[in-house]
Structure formats: structure tokens, C-alpha cells
Design a protein around this motif. Structure first.
Motif, PDB file in Angstrom:
ATOM      1  N   ASP A  21      -4.829   4.963  -7.451  1.00  0.00           N
ATOM      2  CA  ASP A  21      -5.409   6.160  -8.053  1.00  0.00           C
ATOM      3  C   ASP A  21      -6.787   5.880  -8.629  1.00  0.00           C
ATOM      4  O   ASP A  21      -7.653   6.761  -8.619  1.00  0.00           O
ATOM      5  CB  ASP A  21      -4.478   6.688  -9.148  1.00  0.00           C
ATOM      6  CG  ASP A  21      -3.117   7.073  -8.586  1.00  0.00           C
ATOM      7  OD1 ASP A  21      -3.052   8.048  -7.823  1.00  0.00           O
ATOM      8  OD2 ASP A  21      -2.135   6.384  -8.887  1.00  0.00           O
ATOM      9  N   VAL A  22      -7.004   4.668  -9.142  1.00  0.00           N
ATOM     10  CA  VAL A  22      -8.305   4.278  -9.675  1.00  0.00           C
ATOM     11  C   VAL A  22      -8.581   2.844  -9.246  1.00  0.00           C
ATOM     12  O   VAL A  22      -7.697   1.980  -9.333  1.00  0.00           O
ATOM     13  CB  VAL A  22      -8.348   4.376 -11.218  1.00  0.00           C
ATOM     14  CG1 VAL A  22      -9.672   3.833 -11.756  1.00  0.00           C
ATOM     15  CG2 VAL A  22      -8.156   5.821 -11.661  1.00  0.00           C
ATOM     16  N   THR A  49       3.923   6.995 -11.017  1.00  0.00           N
ATOM     17  CA  THR A  49       3.075   6.616 -12.151  1.00  0.00           C
ATOM     18  C   THR A  49       1.677   6.272 -11.638  1.00  0.00           C
ATOM     19  O   THR A  49       1.551   5.578 -10.627  1.00  0.00           O
ATOM     20  CB  THR A  49       3.675   5.399 -12.881  1.00  0.00           C
ATOM     21  OG1 THR A  49       5.024   5.687 -13.254  1.00  0.00           O
ATOM     22  CG2 THR A  49       2.862   5.069 -14.137  1.00  0.00           C
ATOM     23  N   PRO A  50       0.616   6.744 -12.299  1.00  0.00           N
ATOM     24  CA  PRO A  50      -0.742   6.388 -11.866  1.00  0.00           C
ATOM     25  C   PRO A  50      -0.941   4.876 -11.862  1.00  0.00           C
ATOM     26  O   PRO A  50      -0.462   4.169 -12.750  1.00  0.00           O
ATOM     27  CB  PRO A  50      -1.634   7.069 -12.900  1.00  0.00           C
ATOM     28  CG  PRO A  50      -0.803   8.166 -13.464  1.00  0.00           C
ATOM     29  CD  PRO A  50       0.610   7.665 -13.442  1.00  0.00           C
ATOM     30  N   ILE A  51      -1.666   4.374 -10.840  1.00  0.00           N
ATOM     31  CA  ILE A  51      -1.854   2.928 -10.664  1.00  0.00           C
ATOM     32  C   ILE A  51      -3.345   2.630 -10.596  1.00  0.00           C
ATOM     33  O   ILE A  51      -4.093   3.298  -9.876  1.00  0.00           O
ATOM     34  CB  ILE A  51      -1.135   2.437  -9.389  1.00  0.00           C
ATOM     35  CG1 ILE A  51       0.382   2.638  -9.542  1.00  0.00           C
ATOM     36  CG2 ILE A  51      -1.462   0.970  -9.125  1.00  0.00           C
ATOM     37  CD1 ILE A  51       1.165   2.265  -8.320  1.00  0.00           C
ATOM     38  N   VAL A  52      -3.746   1.597 -11.351  1.00  0.00           N
ATOM     39  CA  VAL A  52      -5.121   1.119 -11.352  1.00  0.00           C
ATOM     40  C   VAL A  52      -5.138  -0.233 -10.647  1.00  0.00           C
ATOM     41  O   VAL A  52      -4.382  -1.135 -10.999  1.00  0.00           O
ATOM     42  CB  VAL A  52      -5.671   0.978 -12.784  1.00  0.00           C
ATOM     43  CG1 VAL A  52      -7.089   0.424 -12.760  1.00  0.00           C
ATOM     44  CG2 VAL A  52      -5.642   2.329 -13.493  1.00  0.00           C
ATOM     45  N   SER A  53      -5.981  -0.352  -9.636  1.00  0.00           N
ATOM     46  CA  SER A  53      -6.099  -1.607  -8.889  1.00  0.00           C
ATOM     47  C   SER A  53      -7.321  -2.364  -9.383  1.00  0.00           C
ATOM     48  O   SER A  53      -8.435  -1.855  -9.351  1.00  0.00           O
ATOM     49  CB  SER A  53      -6.221  -1.313  -7.389  1.00  0.00           C
ATOM     50  OG  SER A  53      -6.436  -2.516  -6.670  1.00  0.00           O
ATOM     51  N   CYS A 109       0.828  -1.208   0.000  1.00  0.00           N
ATOM     52  CA  CYS A 109       0.000   0.000   0.000  1.00  0.00           C
ATOM     53  C   CYS A 109       0.860   1.256   0.000  1.00  0.00           C
ATOM     54  O   CYS A 109       0.590   2.208  -0.744  1.00  0.00           O
ATOM     55  CB  CYS A 109      -0.930  -0.004   1.210  1.00  0.00           C
ATOM     56  SG  CYS A 109      -2.218  -1.278   1.147  1.00  0.00           S
ATOM     57  N   ARG A 110       1.897   1.272   0.795  1.00  0.00           N
ATOM     58  CA  ARG A 110       2.764   2.458   0.851  1.00  0.00           C
ATOM     59  C   ARG A 110       3.553   2.621  -0.444  1.00  0.00           C
ATOM     60  O   ARG A 110       3.836   3.750  -0.882  1.00  0.00           O
ATOM     61  CB  ARG A 110       3.698   2.367   2.048  1.00  0.00           C
ATOM     62  CG  ARG A 110       2.958   2.412   3.386  1.00  0.00           C
ATOM     63  CD  ARG A 110       3.901   2.499   4.558  1.00  0.00           C
ATOM     64  NE  ARG A 110       3.179   2.503   5.822  1.00  0.00           N
ATOM     65  CZ  ARG A 110       2.596   3.568   6.357  1.00  0.00           C
ATOM     66  NH1 ARG A 110       2.660   4.733   5.734  1.00  0.00           N
ATOM     67  NH2 ARG A 110       1.970   3.485   7.513  1.00  0.00           N
ATOM     68  N   ALA A 111       3.925   1.517  -1.081  1.00  0.00           N
ATOM     69  CA  ALA A 111       4.638   1.606  -2.362  1.00  0.00           C
ATOM     70  C   ALA A 111       3.737   2.185  -3.448  1.00  0.00           C
ATOM     71  O   ALA A 111       4.193   2.943  -4.315  1.00  0.00           O
ATOM     72  CB  ALA A 111       5.144   0.229  -2.767  1.00  0.00           C
ATOM     73  N   ILE A 112       2.454   1.832  -3.415  1.00  0.00           N
ATOM     74  CA  ILE A 112       1.516   2.370  -4.403  1.00  0.00           C
ATOM     75  C   ILE A 112       1.368   3.879  -4.220  1.00  0.00           C
ATOM     76  O   ILE A 112       1.347   4.645  -5.190  1.00  0.00           O
ATOM     77  CB  ILE A 112       0.155   1.662  -4.277  1.00  0.00           C
ATOM     78  CG1 ILE A 112       0.271   0.208  -4.745  1.00  0.00           C
ATOM     79  CG2 ILE A 112      -0.912   2.391  -5.092  1.00  0.00           C
ATOM     80  CD1 ILE A 112      -0.990  -0.609  -4.537  1.00  0.00           C
ATOM     81  N   VAL A 113       1.277   4.320  -2.964  1.00  0.00           N
ATOM     82  CA  VAL A 113       1.147   5.762  -2.701  1.00  0.00           C
ATOM     83  C   VAL A 113       2.412   6.503  -3.120  1.00  0.00           C
ATOM     84  O   VAL A 113       2.344   7.620  -3.662  1.00  0.00           O
ATOM     85  CB  VAL A 113       0.839   6.000  -1.215  1.00  0.00           C
ATOM     86  CG1 VAL A 113       0.848   7.490  -0.898  1.00  0.00           C
ATOM     87  CG2 VAL A 113      -0.506   5.402  -0.848  1.00  0.00           C
TER      88      VAL A 113
END
Length: 421
Positions: free
Chosen positions: A258-259, A238-242, A230-234
């Protein structure tokens, strides 16, 4: 110290022997005492006829593991059958074997981590991340409208990978994917996902990253609620879609991404536009623009027609002629008024001249009167009394038709009676 050299200065000339180092390490480790450790079992080895079971306990969020030994009865008496992939909490003491130079955790208690406890831990982590503001919508980065390169992190030959690629290529055939196949469940999932995420985030050509996995149980989706992930995604630029699981599934990475896409198919629809829909939209906009332009031309043409139909534009000289006639009429009226005024004033002037003539000296003299002037050199004075013209004075007598030069012979005053006669 039994079996070890006494403490002494350490230098190239006085090095410590291996036995001293091994014993010192054993003593330091022994100070740690008994501890509780949480991890995921990745290997279980129970040798028949032995009183020791060997396990490998791995950290769920890092590529680190620890050798564990225990009594086989601990595994057999577990309330939940333990197998490779099980999350457990163990209690034991670290032991350093000086002979082999190996470290092992000797455990005396093993507690399986149930689904309920895992969910409680996820809720605690969710509250922590929320308190730090990691779910704030203001942190969400916008996805580019038409990314040239898309990073995809998913399982090898998975349905999620097939869905994303098929739908995205159908919607926009020119899209390019950088695919990183990783483990999406189990002990090695989080380290592999973190490595792939860091690699794609460093790639300047990748404009958006999709993290995709199909549905699964709570245990299967645990890696996607990991705090490190979770912290790596924040932290990623680059925008990240889960796109993890299906609609009911809600791992924590969905909240920090982000989405959030409900499914991998939904993620494919979100990252690239539909070429057919965009072409239809362009055609519609072109048609609307053409219609608007034609409408504008029609309105302007009608306006021009209306303007041309107005008398001032249809017959421009007619208005000039009408104005010329009006000007001529006004000029005639002005001339008539001026002539009338001149005649009136001329008549008045004539009357004034006649009045002036009637009361002037010329008319008086025409009736027999004369003006007598006393001549004294070049000066002349009107004689108003006999005293002003003594005998011998030179006189000038002006009558109606000229002047008579004379001299005074004498003067005689007239009485009232004489004046009446």
C-alpha cells in the motif's frame, strides 16, 4: 509380480502387506520419469571416499524440501561454485527406496541460476502481476493517521528493526509495536515472512504492518520478489508498508504494498506523525484562530462604531423632529390648499345661486308677475290659456309675498296691439 503379492481386493480381512504397498509406490513414482526441478540448496554433504553426494533442495516459497543425491563430480564441475543458499535447476529421476521407505531425487545435471536469469524471472513475474492489476493504485489502502499498534516484520536484532523503532518512538512515544523476527534472506525467508504476515493480519489490534529489511544484493532480496509473498500482501486486509533495501532497490513487494518507503527510517516517518511537529502545527493553528477571532471582533467593533456615528443612531430624535416639522408643513399646506379650494368653490356656488335667483320665478314675481293656478279640489294646475279658466273657475294667484284666492269672472283675448300696450 516378483517379491510382491498379486493384486487382490483390499479389506480389513485381506490387507496388503508392507512390501506390496512399497512396490506399488515405487512403480507409481517410476512413472513420473526424469524431470527438471528448481529450488535452493540448503545442505550439501559430500562424504569422503564415497561416490554419492547428498543435498537438500528446498522450495523458496514454501516450507518443503526434497532429498537429492548426485555424483560429487557434478558439484565440482559446476561453472559457479555451489554452496548452501544457491538457487539451482536440476535434472533427475525420483527414486523410492522400498527397503527404507524413503524418496530421493537422483540428479544427473545441475545448472546454477545466475543473477541475470533471476532478474529476467522477476521481470516476467512483474509483467504477470501487472497484467492482473495487482499494482493498481485503486487497490492501495490508506494508512491510519495515528495507529495505536504497528506490526513489524524484520530480521532479529537488525539495523532495520533498530531504525524503525528508534525513529518511530522518537516521533510518537506512545506507539506500540508487535514485532515478528523472521529470516529475511535464504530458503526459509518466504515461509517465515508469510507466517508472520498472516498472524499480524489476523490480529485486530494491529492497524498497519511494516515489512522492513536493510540493503543487500539481488540474491539477498529475492524473497521479497516472491510471487506468493506479493499475492499475500495484496490479499491482506491490514495496510502494509514495504521498506526493503535502500532507494535503488525495487523488489516486487514494493509495487504491491500500500505504501513504499525508501528505507526503514522513511517507513517509520510515514507510519506515525511527529509529535513535536504536530504540537507546533496545533500552536500555529491556535494562533491563527486567535488572530482571526481578534480580527473579526475588531471588524465588528469598527462596524458598530460606524453605525453609532450615523446621525440616525447618534441623534435618533432629531430625525423624528425633522420629519414632524415636514409633516406639519405638509399639513399646513394641505389645509391652505383645502381652504383655497373651499373659498373658490363657495364663490362659484354664490355666483350660481345669484344667477339662479335672477332667472328664477321668485325674482320674476318680485317684478310684478304672478302665477295663476286653477284649483280643482285638491289638484292645482297652472293656467296657461284663457280657455283653461272659464268663468266661475276657482283660481289661486301666487304673487311675490303670498297667494290670493279668486274666481274667474270672464276672459278676453288680447290682440298684438293690445299686447304691446
Amino acid at each position: 509380480m516378483s517379491g510382491a503379492e498379486p493384486d487382490r481386493a483390499n479389506s480389513p480381512e485381506q490387507p496388503w502387506p508392507v512390501r506390496s504397498v512399497a512396490i506399488k509406490v515405487m512403480q507409481w513414482i517410476d512413472r513420473l520419469g526424469s524431470i527438471w526441478v528448481e529450488g535452493q540448496i540448503t545442505q550439501i554433504n559430500i562424504r569422503p571416499g564415497t561416490r554419492t553426494a547428498f543435498l537438500v533442495l528446498r522450495d523458496p516459497s514454501a516450507d518443503m524440501s526434497l532429498s537429492v543425491t548426485c555424483d560429487p563430480e557434478l558439484l565440482r564441475r559446476a561453472t559457479v561454485p555451489l554452496q548452501e543458499g544457491s538457487r539451482v535447476v536440476v535434472y533427475g529421476k525420483l527414486t523410492y527406496f522400498t527397503g527404507r521407505g524413503t524418496l530421493s531425487l537422483r540428479v544427473t545435471e545441475i545448472r546454477p541460476v545466475g543473477v541475470g536469469e533471476l532478474l529476467v524471472r522477476i521481470e516476467r513475474l512483474k509483467a504477470l502481476l501487472g497484467a492482473e492489476g495487482l499494482f493498481d493504485p485503486r487497490l492501495k489502502r490508506p494508512i491510519p493517521f495515528l495507529p495505536k499498534t504497528v506490526g513489524l516484520i524484520t530480521g532479529r536484532a537488525s539495523a532495520a528493526e533498530r531504525d524503525v523503532l528508534t525513529v518511530a518512538k522518537t516521533r510518537w512515544p506512545a506507539v506500540h509495536f508487535e514485532i515478528r523476527n523472521v529470516a529475511v534472506q535464504g530458503a526459509s525467508a518466504v515461509p517465515q515472512i508469510l507466517s508472520a504476515l498472516a498472524e499480524l493480519n489476523r490480529d485486530p489490534t494491529v492497524e498497519v504492518i511494516v515489512l522492513a529489511r536493510g540493503g543487500g544484493s539481488v540474491e539477498d532480496l529475492l524473497p521479497f520478489s516472491d510471487e506468493a509473498l506479493c499475492r499475500a500482501i495484496v490479499a491482506a486486509t491490514t495496510p502494509i508498508v514495504s521498506a526493503i533495501g535502500h532507494e535503488p532497490d525495487a523488489p516486487l513487494c514494493d509495487l504491491v504494498a500500500d505504501v513504499r518507503a525508501a528505507t526503514p527510517t522513511d517507513a517509520a516517518k510515514r507510519i506515525v506523525p511527529d509529535a513535536a511537529a504536530e504540537a507546533a502545527a496545533v500552536r500555529e493553528l491556535r494562533a491563527r484562530a486567535a488572530a482571526a477571532l481578534r480580527g473579526w471582533v475588531d471588524r465588528e467593533a469598527r462596524t458598530l462604531t460606524q453605525l453609532r456615528s450615523r446621525p440616525v443612531l447618534a441623534h435618533p430624535l432629531r430625525e423624528i423632529d425633522r420629519r414632524a416639522e415636514e409633516v406639519e408643513r405638509l399639513r399646513t399646506a394641505a389645509r391652505r390648499s383645502a381652504q383655497h379650494l373651499i373659498r373658490t368653490e363657495s364663490t362659484a356656488a354664490q355666483h350660481l345661486r345669484e344667477k339662479l335667483t335672477a332667472v328664477g320665478p321668485a325674482a320674476t314675481m318680485a317684478r310684478g308677475y304672478a302665477v295663476v293656478q286653477l284649483v280643482m279640489g285638491k289638484e292645482r294646475h297652472v293656467v296657461r290659456s284663457i280657455e283653461e279658466a272659464p268663468a266661475g273657475s276657482q283660481l289661486r294667484i301666487r304673487v311675490a309675498d303670498g297667494a290670493i284666492t279668486a274666481a274667474a269672472l270672464g276672459a278676453k283675448a288680447l290682440g298684438p296691439q293690445t299686447e304691446r300696450n
